[in-house]
Design a protein around this motif. Structure first.
Motif, PDB file in Angstrom:
ATOM      1  N   VAL A  86     -33.423  66.039  84.544  1.00  0.00           N
ATOM      2  CA  VAL A  86     -33.609  67.314  83.833  1.00  0.00           C
ATOM      3  C   VAL A  86     -34.030  68.381  84.838  1.00  0.00           C
ATOM      4  O   VAL A  86     -34.955  68.168  85.623  1.00  0.00           O
ATOM      5  CB  VAL A  86     -34.672  67.168  82.726  1.00  0.00           C
ATOM      6  N   THR A  87     -33.329  69.494  84.815  1.00  0.00           N
ATOM      7  CA  THR A  87     -33.690  70.633  85.669  1.00  0.00           C
ATOM      8  C   THR A  87     -33.606  71.916  84.843  1.00  0.00           C
ATOM      9  O   THR A  87     -33.091  71.922  83.719  1.00  0.00           O
ATOM     10  CB  THR A  87     -32.721  70.769  86.870  1.00  0.00           C
ATOM     11  N   THR A  88     -34.109  72.988  85.422  1.00  0.00           N
ATOM     12  CA  THR A  88     -33.974  74.301  84.786  1.00  0.00           C
ATOM     13  C   THR A  88     -33.623  75.310  85.865  1.00  0.00           C
ATOM     14  O   THR A  88     -33.570  74.946  87.048  1.00  0.00           O
ATOM     15  CB  THR A  88     -35.257  74.685  84.017  1.00  0.00           C
ATOM     16  N   ASP A  89     -33.354  76.561  85.476  1.00  0.00           N
ATOM     17  CA  ASP A  89     -33.056  77.583  86.489  1.00  0.00           C
ATOM     18  C   ASP A  89     -33.843  78.851  86.199  1.00  0.00           C
ATOM     19  O   ASP A  89     -34.692  78.872  85.299  1.00  0.00           O
ATOM     20  CB  ASP A  89     -31.536  77.832  86.588  1.00  0.00           C
ATOM     21  N   LEU A 139     -31.588  74.975  80.516  1.00  0.00           N
ATOM     22  CA  LEU A 139     -32.114  73.614  80.687  1.00  0.00           C
ATOM     23  C   LEU A 139     -30.928  72.667  80.869  1.00  0.00           C
ATOM     24  O   LEU A 139     -30.013  72.645  80.038  1.00  0.00           O
ATOM     25  CB  LEU A 139     -32.924  73.233  79.437  1.00  0.00           C
ATOM     26  N   PHE A 140     -30.958  71.841  81.968  1.00  0.00           N
ATOM     27  CA  PHE A 140     -29.835  70.972  82.301  1.00  0.00           C
ATOM     28  C   PHE A 140     -30.252  69.503  82.224  1.00  0.00           C
ATOM     29  O   PHE A 140     -31.319  69.133  82.723  1.00  0.00           O
ATOM     30  CB  PHE A 140     -29.330  71.257  83.715  1.00  0.00           C
ATOM     31  N   VAL A 141     -29.412  68.676  81.631  1.00  0.00           N
ATOM     32  CA  VAL A 141     -29.616  67.218  81.592  1.00  0.00           C
ATOM     33  C   VAL A 141     -28.386  66.594  82.253  1.00  0.00           C
ATOM     34  O   VAL A 141     -27.257  66.796  81.780  1.00  0.00           O
ATOM     35  CB  VAL A 141     -29.761  66.714  80.141  1.00  0.00           C
ATOM     36  N   ARG A 142     -28.589  65.843  83.316  1.00  0.00           N
ATOM     37  CA  ARG A 142     -27.469  65.396  84.161  1.00  0.00           C
ATOM     38  C   ARG A 142     -27.368  63.880  84.197  1.00  0.00           C
ATOM     39  O   ARG A 142     -28.333  63.169  84.430  1.00  0.00           O
ATOM     40  CB  ARG A 142     -27.698  65.940  85.571  1.00  0.00           C
ATOM     41  N   ARG A 143     -26.155  63.405  83.944  1.00  0.00           N
ATOM     42  CA  ARG A 143     -25.832  61.992  84.173  1.00  0.00           C
ATOM     43  C   ARG A 143     -24.977  61.959  85.446  1.00  0.00           C
ATOM     44  O   ARG A 143     -23.898  62.558  85.476  1.00  0.00           O
ATOM     45  CB  ARG A 143     -25.050  61.415  82.996  1.00  0.00           C
ATOM     46  N   PRO A 144     -25.419  61.274  86.490  1.00  0.00           N
ATOM     47  CA  PRO A 144     -24.705  61.330  87.769  1.00  0.00           C
ATOM     48  C   PRO A 144     -23.317  60.722  87.668  1.00  0.00           C
ATOM     49  O   PRO A 144     -23.038  59.898  86.791  1.00  0.00           O
ATOM     50  CB  PRO A 144     -25.581  60.502  88.714  1.00  0.00           C
ATOM     51  N   GLY A 145     -22.426  61.122  88.579  1.00  0.00           N
ATOM     52  CA  GLY A 145     -21.105  60.517  88.714  1.00  0.00           C
ATOM     53  C   GLY A 145     -21.087  59.626  89.940  1.00  0.00           C
ATOM     54  O   GLY A 145     -22.078  59.529  90.678  1.00  0.00           O
ATOM     55  N   SER A 146     -19.945  59.009  90.134  1.00  0.00           N
ATOM     56  CA  SER A 146     -19.858  58.085  91.269  1.00  0.00           C
ATOM     57  C   SER A 146     -19.631  58.835  92.583  1.00  0.00           C
ATOM     58  O   SER A 146     -19.919  58.322  93.658  1.00  0.00           O
ATOM     59  CB  SER A 146     -18.718  57.083  91.030  1.00  0.00           C
ATOM     60  N   ASP A 147     -19.099  60.067  92.504  1.00  0.00           N
ATOM     61  CA  ASP A 147     -18.845  60.870  93.703  1.00  0.00           C
ATOM     62  C   ASP A 147     -19.946  61.909  93.851  1.00  0.00           C
ATOM     63  O   ASP A 147     -19.974  62.898  93.111  1.00  0.00           O
ATOM     64  CB  ASP A 147     -17.474  61.549  93.565  1.00  0.00           C
ATOM     65  N   PRO A 148     -20.846  61.704  94.797  1.00  0.00           N
ATOM     66  CA  PRO A 148     -22.001  62.615  94.918  1.00  0.00           C
ATOM     67  C   PRO A 148     -21.585  64.028  95.328  1.00  0.00           C
ATOM     68  O   PRO A 148     -22.358  64.964  95.160  1.00  0.00           O
ATOM     69  CB  PRO A 148     -22.874  61.956  95.983  1.00  0.00           C
ATOM     70  N   GLU A 149     -20.368  64.226  95.830  1.00  0.00           N
ATOM     71  CA  GLU A 149     -19.910  65.549  96.270  1.00  0.00           C
ATOM     72  C   GLU A 149     -19.215  66.324  95.148  1.00  0.00           C
ATOM     73  O   GLU A 149     -18.966  67.515  95.295  1.00  0.00           O
ATOM     74  CB  GLU A 149     -18.916  65.400  97.445  1.00  0.00           C
ATOM     75  N   ALA A 150     -18.854  65.652  94.055  1.00  0.00           N
ATOM     76  CA  ALA A 150     -18.015  66.287  93.032  1.00  0.00           C
ATOM     77  C   ALA A 150     -18.805  67.274  92.179  1.00  0.00           C
ATOM     78  O   ALA A 150     -19.954  67.013  91.816  1.00  0.00           O
ATOM     79  CB  ALA A 150     -17.382  65.228  92.131  1.00  0.00           C
ATOM     80  N   ALA A 151     -18.165  68.395  91.876  1.00  0.00           N
ATOM     81  CA  ALA A 151     -18.772  69.379  90.974  1.00  0.00           C
ATOM     82  C   ALA A 151     -18.856  68.783  89.571  1.00  0.00           C
ATOM     83  O   ALA A 151     -17.976  68.003  89.168  1.00  0.00           O
ATOM     84  CB  ALA A 151     -17.932  70.660  90.944  1.00  0.00           C
ATOM     85  N   PRO A 152     -19.889  69.130  88.834  1.00  0.00           N
ATOM     86  CA  PRO A 152     -20.066  68.528  87.509  1.00  0.00           C
ATOM     87  C   PRO A 152     -19.107  69.087  86.468  1.00  0.00           C
ATOM     88  O   PRO A 152     -18.642  70.221  86.580  1.00  0.00           O
ATOM     89  CB  PRO A 152     -21.499  68.897  87.145  1.00  0.00           C
ATOM     90  N   VAL A 153     -18.829  68.270  85.476  1.00  0.00           N
ATOM     91  CA  VAL A 153     -18.271  68.767  84.215  1.00  0.00           C
ATOM     92  C   VAL A 153     -19.477  69.136  83.360  1.00  0.00           C
ATOM     93  O   VAL A 153     -20.446  68.384  83.297  1.00  0.00           O
ATOM     94  CB  VAL A 153     -17.417  67.689  83.524  1.00  0.00           C
ATOM     95  N   ALA A 169     -42.481  82.606  81.828  1.00  0.00           N
ATOM     96  CA  ALA A 169     -43.625  82.078  82.575  1.00  0.00           C
ATOM     97  C   ALA A 169     -44.415  81.101  81.710  1.00  0.00           C
ATOM     98  O   ALA A 169     -44.897  80.065  82.192  1.00  0.00           O
ATOM     99  CB  ALA A 169     -44.525  83.233  83.035  1.00  0.00           C
ATOM    100  N   GLU A 170     -44.497  81.413  80.419  1.00  0.00           N
ATOM    101  CA  GLU A 170     -45.213  80.486  79.517  1.00  0.00           C
ATOM    102  C   GLU A 170     -44.431  79.200  79.328  1.00  0.00           C
ATOM    103  O   GLU A 170     -45.005  78.106  79.238  1.00  0.00           O
ATOM    104  CB  GLU A 170     -45.438  81.157  78.150  1.00  0.00           C
ATOM    105  N   VAL A 171     -43.109  79.308  79.250  1.00  0.00           N
ATOM    106  CA  VAL A 171     -42.266  78.114  79.135  1.00  0.00           C
ATOM    107  C   VAL A 171     -42.440  77.239  80.379  1.00  0.00           C
ATOM    108  O   VAL A 171     -42.654  76.020  80.290  1.00  0.00           O
ATOM    109  CB  VAL A 171     -40.778  78.508  78.958  1.00  0.00           C
ATOM    110  N   ARG A 172     -42.408  77.897  81.523  1.00  0.00           N
ATOM    111  CA  ARG A 172     -42.518  77.183  82.802  1.00  0.00           C
ATOM    112  C   ARG A 172     -43.863  76.452  82.898  1.00  0.00           C
ATOM    113  O   ARG A 172     -43.936  75.330  83.415  1.00  0.00           O
ATOM    114  CB  ARG A 172     -42.350  78.190  83.952  1.00  0.00           C
ATOM    115  N   ALA A 173     -44.897  77.082  82.358  1.00  0.00           N
ATOM    116  CA  ALA A 173     -46.237  76.471  82.410  1.00  0.00           C
ATOM    117  C   ALA A 173     -46.270  75.162  81.628  1.00  0.00           C
ATOM    118  O   ALA A 173     -47.054  74.259  81.938  1.00  0.00           O
ATOM    119  CB  ALA A 173     -47.274  77.446  81.843  1.00  0.00           C
ATOM    120  N   ALA A 174     -45.402  75.066  80.602  1.00  0.00           N
ATOM    121  CA  ALA A 174     -45.342  73.836  79.802  1.00  0.00           C
ATOM    122  C   ALA A 174     -44.371  72.832  80.406  1.00  0.00           C
ATOM    123  O   ALA A 174     -44.246  71.709  79.912  1.00  0.00           O
ATOM    124  CB  ALA A 174     -44.909  74.173  78.372  1.00  0.00           C
ATOM    125  N   GLU A 175     -43.682  73.229  81.487  1.00  0.00           N
ATOM    126  CA  GLU A 175     -42.614  72.392  82.050  1.00  0.00           C
ATOM    127  C   GLU A 175     -42.792  72.182  83.549  1.00  0.00           C
ATOM    128  O   GLU A 175     -41.819  72.226  84.313  1.00  0.00           O
ATOM    129  CB  GLU A 175     -41.244  73.056  81.777  1.00  0.00           C
TER     130      GLU A 175
END
Lengths: 418, 418
Positions: free
Chosen positions: A63-66, A71-85, A175-181
Motif C-alpha cells: 500500500v502506498t499513497t502520493d 491510495l494504491f494497493v499493488r500485487r507484484p508481477g513477475s517482471d520487476p521492470e514492467a509498468a503496472p496495469v 495533512a490530517e489524513v497523512r497523520a493517520a497513515e
C-alpha cells in the motif's frame, strides 16, 4: 467455458466477500436511510482508507499513497521492470450518496487481486488498485482531482490550495489524513502505466432495461453547459394586452419546447436537460421581465455535440418572440473514445465468461477520462436499480457486483500478461 | 359645445392647479428616481392627509373620517336629505410606486369640487371625495381594505386586527393617524350613496396605443389564480435516456406553451400570465423532479373565465407527458360589469366635452369593485405612458389629467342633480 488463466482468476471472485466489503465500507459515513456521506479526506474517508489498508495487509499487498492522497494497493508481477496495469475508482461519495458509486470500482479491483491470489495466478506486470482522491468534487472543487493530478492535467500545488466551504484546504485536510497513515509510504506522483480499466455502476437505466449484466463501455460522452438568459419587459398581468408584452417566461418556455424538438433523437443517445430555470421578479401578477435557464447537453460524438450546440444557439434566437436572448457556454468537455482494443478486451472476456453484456457510452464523467490521456483505458459497468445514483436509494445486486468483478479480473489478468 | 351646468363646471377645471397638487402629493414619500413610497397609514400618508385637509379647508369643504380611516371631503348639495354622489380613489402607493396610481382619482375629485365652486354651480346632492384606506395592500393585506369595510364586505374588527410585516396592526397605525387628526370628526361607517364614479390612470397601454384621451370603463375584469404543480422524477442528466425520464420541467414548459395556444384570443382581451415558475432541485446536471408555477387569468366576462379555467385544467393534464399534474385555484374574483347607465353617462359627457374616448374594461382591481355592490358605479381612465404602473417610471401628462378631471366633473354634476 475454456479454462484459461483469465477464467480461472475470474471464477475465484468471491461474491460474498465482495458484498460484505461493500457493506462494511457503507458503514463509514452511513446515513439513516441507507445512503452514505463520505466526503473526500474526511474522517469517514480516513476510516475507509484504514480498512482498505488492513484488507491489503492481510493478503500481503503493498500500500502506498502520493502527494494528492491517491491510495494504491499493488500485487507484484513477475517482471520487476514492467509498468503496472491499473484499476480502481474512488471512495468519496456525494453528500447524500449511495453504497456503490466509486467504492464498487475500488473493491472490485481489490477483489480481483484477492481472486488472483486465491487462484494462484501470477501475472507478468504488477496490478495496482487505486482509490483516486476527491472524484465527486462535492467538498473540494473540481472533482476527479486525484486522477487529474496523477495524469498531469492539474498542478499539484493548485489542487492543494483548493478550500472547502469551511475554508479548509486540500493541503490541510491531507495533512490530517497523512497523520493517520504514518504506516503508508508516499511515492512519486504519476509514473508509467501499461493500461487502466475502471469498474463502476452504470448510474443510468440502460443495462437494467436491456436485461444485461455487464456494460462494455465505449467511452465517456462529451458535455457542454450553456446559460441562456432571456430578457423581456416587466408588465402588469391585468392591464397589459398579450400582443404588446415582451414576456420573458413565454419566450423561455417556447425556447425550451423548441429545443426539445430540435435536439430530438430517435436513437435516444442525445442527453438534453434544462435543470435550472428561474423567472424574475417571480410575482404571480407581474409578467416576467427576465428568465435564466441552464442547458446540459451530452453526446458521445464530438461532431454531433458541435452540431447540436449550434442548433441550441440558433433555436434560442429564432424562438426569442421579441425578447433578447443571450446563450453563453459555461463548460465544454470533449467526448472520450476508449481504444477499440480496450473495448474489445472487455467484450471478449464477458463473452468468455458467458456474462450477458451490452456496449454503451458512459453518461457520467469518471477518473478514466484522465487516464485515457495517459494509457489505453477502458471501463466495465454493472447495472444499478432503476438507474438511480447520487442518491441514498442507489442499489446493485450481489450477483451483478460479482459478475462485474469477474469481467474486471479476467481483463486485468489478460492486460497484465501482455 | 352646448352650455350646460356640466360643461360649465368641467371648463372650470384648472389644469395647473391639478398638476401642482399631484406634484405636491408626490413629495410625500418621494423616491430618488421620481417614484413614490407612501404606504397606508404611514407618516407619509398622514402628511398627504394633512395636505388634503388644508386644501379642503381653504374652500370650506367638510372633512370627516371613519373607523377604518377613510377620509371624506364633502361639498354640500341643496337638498339636505339627499344621499351623496361619491368619487375618489386612494392615496397609498406601492413600495416602489409612481406619482399617479390612486392619488390622481382623489385629486381629480377635489378638482371637481373646486371647479364647481369656481363655476358657481350648485348641485342637489352633496358630492363627497373619498380617499380609501389601504387600497394597495402592500403594507397591510388584503388591499381595497377601506372600501371593503365601507361596503360591508369586510368586518371592521377583522381589518383592524391585520398586522404589517413589523407586527404593527391597522388599529395601532390608525391610532397614530387619529392623533394627528384631532380636528377631523369621525363619522359612522358606510351609509347611503347615490352613485360612485372613480377616476384612475389606466395602468395599461390601450388608451395610449389608440390615441384616446379618456377611457370609458365598462367594468373590472374577473381574475383567477391557479397554482400548477408538476411532479416527475429527479434523474442524472448524463446517464438517463430522455425516453425513460419523467422530466417535470419539460412537462411544465410544454404545459405553458400549450396553455398559450389554448387561451389564444384574436381580440387580445384574455390576460394569461405565468409570473412565478420554480424548478426543483435546480441543479444544472439534475433532471427536475418538481416544478411549481402560477397562472394569473383575467377576462371581463364571467362565462369566458369559466370556460378558460376549464381549459387550463384540461390542457395541464393532457400535456403532463408522464408526470403528475395538480391544478389548484387560489383566487377567484368575479368580473364587475358597471351599469349601462353609468357607462353611458361617462361616454355622454366625454362626447359633450369633445374629449376623445374609448370603452374598455379595467385590467386591474379598484375600490370601485366594492362600491359596485352598494350603488351605481363607474370609472374614468386616463392614459399613462407606455402603460407602465406600479413602477417609479409611472407617468401621465398634465393635459390628460385635466381632461379626465373634466369628464369626472361633468359626470358628478350630472349625477348630483338626479
Amino acid at each position: 467455458m475454456t479454462e484459461t488463466p483469465e477464467t480461472r482468476a475470474a471464477r475465484a471472485v468471491d461474491e460474498t466477500r465482495l458484498w460484505d466489503r461493500l457493506m462494511t465500507m457503507a458503514s463509514y459515513g452511513a446515513l439513516a436511510n441507507g445512503g452514505v456521506n463520505r466526503q473526500a479526506l474526511s474522517p469517514e474517508d480516513v476510516a475507509a482508507r484504514r480498512r482498505m489498508k488492513r484488507w491489503a495487509d492481510a493478503r500481503g499487498f503493498q500500500v502506498t499513497t502520493d502527494g494528492i492522497g491517491n491510495l494504491f494497493v499493488r500485487r507484484p508481477g513477475s517482471d520487476p521492470e514492467a509498468a503496472p496495469v491499473m484499476t480502481g475508482s474512488h471512495m468519496d461519495s456525494q453528500p447524500t450518496g449511495g453504497k456503490f458509486d466509486g467504492i464498487y470500482g475500488v473493491l472490485a479491483g481489490l477483489e480481483a487481486l484477492c481472486a488472483l491470489e486465491d487462484a494462484g495466478v501470477a501475472t507478468r506486470r504488477p496490478i495496482e488498485v487505486v482509490a483516486w482522491t476527491n472524484e465527486e468534487g462535492s467538498r473540494f472543487r473540481p472533482g476527479v482531482m486525484g486522477s487529474s493530478v496523477f495524469a498531469g492535467r492539474l498542478a499539484l500545488d493548485d489542487a492543494l490550495g483548493v478550500a472547502d466551504g469551511d475554508g479548509i484546504t486540500v493541503a490541510s485536510a491531507l495533512a490530517e489524513v497523512r497523520a493517520a497513515e504514518t504506516d503508508i509510504p508516499v511515492r512519486d506522483m504519476g509514473g508509467p502505466v501499461a493500461s487502466y480499466i475502471e469498474a463502476h455502476i452504470e448510474q443510468g437505466p440502460v443495462l437494467e432495461a436491456a436485461g444485461k449484466t455487464v456494460g462494455v463501455v465505449t467511452g465517456i460522452q462529451g458535455i457542454r453547459w450553456f446559460d441562456v438568459e432571456v430578457t423581456g419587459r416587466e408588465d402588469h398581468a391585468g392591464t397589459t394586452p398579450l400582443k404588446t408584452r415582451k414576456d420573458a417566461l413565454k419566450a423561455a418556455t417556447g425556447i425550451v419546447t423548441a429545443l426539445g424538438r430540435a435536439l430530438a433523437d430517435p436513437d435516444d443517445v442525445v442527453r438534453f436537460t434544462v435543470g435550472r430555470f428561474e423567472a424574475f421578479p417571480g410575482a404571480p401578477s407581474t409578467v416576467p421581465g427576465r428568465v435564466v435557464f441552464t442547458i446540459d447537453l451530452r453526446h458521445p460524438d464530438g461532431a454531433t455535440i458541435e452540431r447540436l450546440s449550434a442548433a441550441i444557439a440558433k433555436t434560442s434566437v429564432v424562438e426569442a418572440a421579441g425578447c433578447e436572448v443571450a446563450v453563453r457556454e459555461t463548460m465544454n468537455a470533449a467526448p472520450t473514445i476508449f481504444p477499440d482494443e480496450m473495448v474489445a478486451t472487455v467484450r471478449r472476456h464477458a463473452e468468455a465468461l458467458e456474462i450477458s453484456h451490452l456496449e454503451l457510452p458512459s453518461g457520467a464523467g469518471h477518473d478514466a477520462m484522465n487516464m485515457h490521456g495517459l494509457c489505453p483505458t477502458g471501463m466495465v459497468f454493472i447495472p444499478c436499480e432503476n438507474g438511480i445514483s447520487h442518491n441514498e436509494a442507489e442499489a446493485a445486486t450481489p450477483g451483478d457486483c460479482a459478475a462485474g468483478a469477474r469481467v474486471l479480473t479476467a481483463c486485468l489478468t489478460d492486460l497484465a500478461n501482455r
